[in-house]
Each structure stands twice: as C-alpha cells, then as structure tokens.
Design an enzyme around this catalytic site. Sequence first.
Site, PDB file in Angstrom:
ATOM      1  CD  GLU A   1      32.144  44.328  35.921  1.00  0.00           C
ATOM      2  OE1 GLU A   1      31.214  45.152  35.783  1.00  0.00           O
ATOM      3  OE2 GLU A   1      32.781  44.210  36.983  1.00  0.00           O
TER       4      GLU A   1
ATOM      5  CG  ASN B   1      38.854  41.950  34.429  1.00  0.00           C
ATOM      6  OD1 ASN B   1      39.503  41.031  34.936  1.00  0.00           O
ATOM      7  ND2 ASN B   1      38.403  42.977  35.144  1.00  0.00           N
TER       8      ASN B   1
ATOM      9  CG  HIS C   1      35.499  41.583  43.369  1.00  0.00           C
ATOM     10  ND1 HIS C   1      36.430  42.391  43.978  1.00  0.00           N
ATOM     11  CD2 HIS C   1      35.423  42.006  42.087  1.00  0.00           C
ATOM     12  CE1 HIS C   1      36.890  43.275  43.101  1.00  0.00           C
ATOM     13  NE2 HIS C   1      36.299  43.059  41.944  1.00  0.00           N
TER      14      HIS C   1
ATOM     15  CD  GLU D   1      38.374  44.185  39.049  1.00  0.00           C
ATOM     16  OE1 GLU D   1      37.396  44.337  39.803  1.00  0.00           O
ATOM     17  OE2 GLU D   1      38.357  44.535  37.853  1.00  0.00           O
TER      18      GLU D   1
ATOM     19  CG  ASP E   1      37.760  42.437  46.990  1.00  0.00           C
ATOM     20  OD1 ASP E   1      37.110  41.526  46.438  1.00  0.00           O
ATOM     21  OD2 ASP E   1      37.448  43.639  46.895  1.00  0.00           O
TER      22      ASP E   1
HETATM   23  C1  XIL Z   1      35.284  49.830  41.617  1.00  0.00           C
HETATM   24  C2  XIL Z   1      36.182  50.786  42.366  1.00  0.00           C
HETATM   25  O1  XIL Z   1      36.952  50.052  43.271  1.00  0.00           O
HETATM   26  C3  XIL Z   1      35.374  51.817  43.085  1.00  0.00           C
HETATM   27  O2  XIL Z   1      36.220  52.818  43.640  1.00  0.00           O
HETATM   28  C4  XIL Z   1      34.384  52.476  42.145  1.00  0.00           C
HETATM   29  O3  XIL Z   1      33.546  53.321  42.858  1.00  0.00           O
HETATM   30  C5  XIL Z   1      33.568  51.442  41.414  1.00  0.00           C
HETATM   31  O4  XIL Z   1      34.415  50.527  40.758  1.00  0.00           O
HETATM   32  N1  XIL Z   1      34.772  45.503  38.982  1.00  0.00           N
HETATM   33  C6  XIL Z   1      35.695  46.293  38.332  1.00  0.00           C
HETATM   34  C7  XIL Z   1      36.271  47.464  39.017  1.00  0.00           C
HETATM   35  O5  XIL Z   1      36.098  45.948  37.210  1.00  0.00           O
HETATM   36  O6  XIL Z   1      36.536  48.514  38.126  1.00  0.00           O
HETATM   37  C8  XIL Z   1      35.381  47.954  40.128  1.00  0.00           C
HETATM   38  O7  XIL Z   1      36.081  48.980  40.828  1.00  0.00           O
HETATM   39  C9  XIL Z   1      34.995  46.827  41.027  1.00  0.00           C
HETATM   40  C10 XIL Z   1      34.228  45.766  40.280  1.00  0.00           C
END
Ligand code: XIL
Length: 477
Positions: free
Chosen positions: A171, A213, A249, A278, A280
């Site tokens: 990020e 990422n 996401h 990641e 969802d």
């Molecule tokens: C999130 C986790 O799922 C949570 O448990 C934590 O509180 C915060 O981080 N991008 C990412 C992940 O790269 O590491 C994040 O994970 C979600 C967004």
Amino acid sequence: MNHVRARGSGRLTTAPRLRAALVSIATGAVALGATVAVASSASAGTTLATSAAEQGRYFGTAVAANKLSDSAYVGILNREFNMVTPENEMKWDATEPAQGQFSYTSADRIVSHAQANGMRIRGHALAWHSQQPGWAQNLSGSALRSAMVSHVSQVAGHYQGKIYAWDVVNEAFADGGSGARRDSNLQRTGNDWIEVAFRTARAADPGAKLCYNDYNTDGQNAKSNAVYAMVQDFRSRGVPIDCVGFQSHFNSASPVPSDYQANLQRFANLGVDVQITELDIEGSGSTQADNYTRVTRACLAVTRCTGISVWGIRDTDSWRASGTPLLFDGNGNKKPAYTATLDALNAGGSTTPPTTAPPTTTPPTTPPPTTAPPTTPPPSGGGCTASVSLQSWTGGFVATVRVSAGPAGLKGWTVGLTLPSGATVTNTWNAQNTGTSGSVAFRNLSYNGTVGAGGSTEFGFQGTGVGPTALPSCAAA
Ligand code: XIL
C-alpha cells in the site's frame, strides 16, 4: 455446462437407468459434448484447493493464529485451502514489538500449521505504513530507513526458504487521481525506500517471490497506472520484483472493475506474476456469487495469475464481518459464493494454465548474488568467523554478514571489512560501524553480542558503490 457436470458427477452413484441414458447420449449425435462433460466431471475437484490445483493455481486464505484452536475453523482450512497468509502475525508491530527484539511465536504457529498440512505461505507484509510498532512510528530519516532495512532482513531471513511469496511493500501509493506515492514516514525517508526493501528481501531470502501489494489497483486507474510504471521501472533496472498482489476488497462502493482481467493481464505482460491476495466481496446470494465467479474467471484467464487468496474463512472471521464478504457463513456452511467459485475453478480458464513446475521452484527473476560469499578462515584464536553475502546493483549494494561463534562462544564481536575505493556505507543494522569507507569495523550492539558456541548472528549494511569482495576479519571482544 455446470448443470450437466453436476448430473455427470451424480452418474457414478445413480441408478443404472440414468447411467444408460448418459451412455446413449454419449453415443448419439451430441457425443462429443456429452463425453467432455462426463470426462470433466470425473476430474473436477471438490474443494477450492484441489480444483485450483487442477488449473495450476493455488487457493489460499488469511489465517489468524488465535483461531487455530477452533476445530470448525481448522477443519475448513485444512480441507479447502493450500496457501496461507498470516492475517496480522507477520506485520511489523507483531514481529518486532521493540526495536531489535523479534517475536515470531504467533507467526511460527501459522507457518508450522501450514507446513504440517502441505500448504504454502504468503508472507505479509515486510514494509508498510500501517501496523508499525510505536517505536518505528516515532522514527524518521536515516534511523527509520536503517530500522526498516533491518526489519526486512531479519524477518525475511527468519523465514528464509519457507515463504512462497512475500508482500515486501504494501500500500505505498496514494488513492485518488494523483498517481503519487502515499505520504508516510517510510516515504519521507526517500523515494528509493521501496527498491531498497526489495533488494534487502532478495538478499535475505533469494527463493521467495517478491511482491508489491495494494488495493484500489484492481482496475486501470491513476493509482494502478502509477504502480504499473514503478514495476516497469523496477524490471528495466533489475530491481528484484517478481509479482504484484491485487488485494481485491470489493463492495457496492468499490465493485469488481469491468477491466479487472485486462488490468491483471497488463501487469502480467511486464513479466511478473499476479496474484489475488485479499479477496472479499461484500453482499450475499447470487449477486455476491456472480462477483466471485468473475474474479475467479479473470485469474484463470491470465496465465501468470498464479492463485487466489480470500481474506478469511467464515463471514464471522472477516475484518469486515458485517458485510458478509466471504465464502462460508458463520456456521461454516458453504455459501452460494463458494459454489460459484468452485464451479468457476472446475470450468477452467480460457487460457492454458501454467505448465511449468510449481511456482516455489521457479527461480527468482533476477540472478542471485553473483559474488561468491567471502568467508574468513576457521577461527585463528579470534573465536569467530564472518561471511558476507552481497546483493548488488549498479551503484549500490546490500551486504548481509553472518558472524559465527567458535567453540568458546562469544560475548562480543567485531567484524572488519575493506570496501573498494568509492564505496560508502549508508546504513547499518544490528551493528555499529566505525568508518564508512575504506577499512570499516562493525561491532555488535547490546542485544546481539552474546552468541553461543557454534551459534551465529547476522547484521547488515547498505552502501553506494561496489560492495566488499575481500575476506572479512572477525574478532571476539
Ligand atoms: C487487516 C486485518 O484483517 C485486520 O485484522 C487488522 O485489524 C487490520 O488489517 N489490507 C491489508 C491487510 O494488506 O493487512 C489488512 O488486514 C486489510 C487491508
């Protein structure tokens, strides 16, 4: 097609009457289509992992260490997934809560579980503006740069040989239309922090794929264009980057982009692997299921899309639980999104899946260190030996130095190195240097001077110019 397959898979256990009907179809005018459907049913996987594997991909999930005692959770994990990403346990705040003090207990639990069950591991994340320990949040400038390099080196080194791919940097680009880097304490250490992190990770674990990422980079936009330009630049200059992760996401405000597949493909065309890291998708029912289908198909259609990871197992495990974004409900039941994803995997891609050996055996895309690590002769009364491994590029290098104790152990150590003319040490971690050019000495810090008999410890430094090629000396304090 799916419907035919579902019936086809039933044929193995159904009445002879239905079996006969299928055979007669197979021998009739539509023989080819029916035969394909039956053949496909015979090989279709029944779990996300096996179905993805049949397409040459992995299917992973984020895992939380504290849920490994939940048998329902572990049951689904072991049945459905063959790649694991520690959800929080490998982040900077978790692995280095105090500077120079590393804590791997929770992450190691996940790694052990994965290894014991034949799953691979995505490491997440070495350098990130978020979830930094307080001490790092309070650092800046060269102190933060050194701390970052030390962190990357130590954590990637601890897991060396165990990680399929590392999210080396997470990020680092700003949202919106600027295409700029995200402002952060790391960014303020200098624009080269990202490439330094990648070079350091490569030196620490040459076998891991190294990924950038991010989120909101899933379609073509100003942010993904900026990441694209960085990856292109890194590839052209030999900065070691092997893959780009797309967090993916999604919700109604941030839906699956229409050009999702095209965007994955353009990154793949730069010569890197792409991964959905990641996933969802908030929602429910057939709308959610259709979105999972689209994402799965997009990955399968891109030869270099090596796998998909969802960000949790059950909806109740999600960081966005209220959006019910995952494949299993809170009771562990398969949702329509699960079935849609499995069906899409079993339907296969429109491109031939990768036919090469599993990605773990793929060599890094940049050559490993070209210089043979110089090693001191066996202890000549000094009580220690030192060896250097070098990651070099035009104009700079990262040196990782291993200090090994002789049979008497160490209570302190000093390593001497001669740098070629023009070379300068710019950062040191896990040691204190005296001098920055010519003859440079590196002494242990308070926490790493004591090394047991036969044990070893590591420090490192970064420099401009050409790295050391002469043998290091090592002396016990
Ligand atoms: C999130 C986790 O799922 C949570 O448990 C934590 O509180 C915060 O981080 N991008 C990412 C992940 O790269 O590491 C994040 O994970 C979600 C967004």
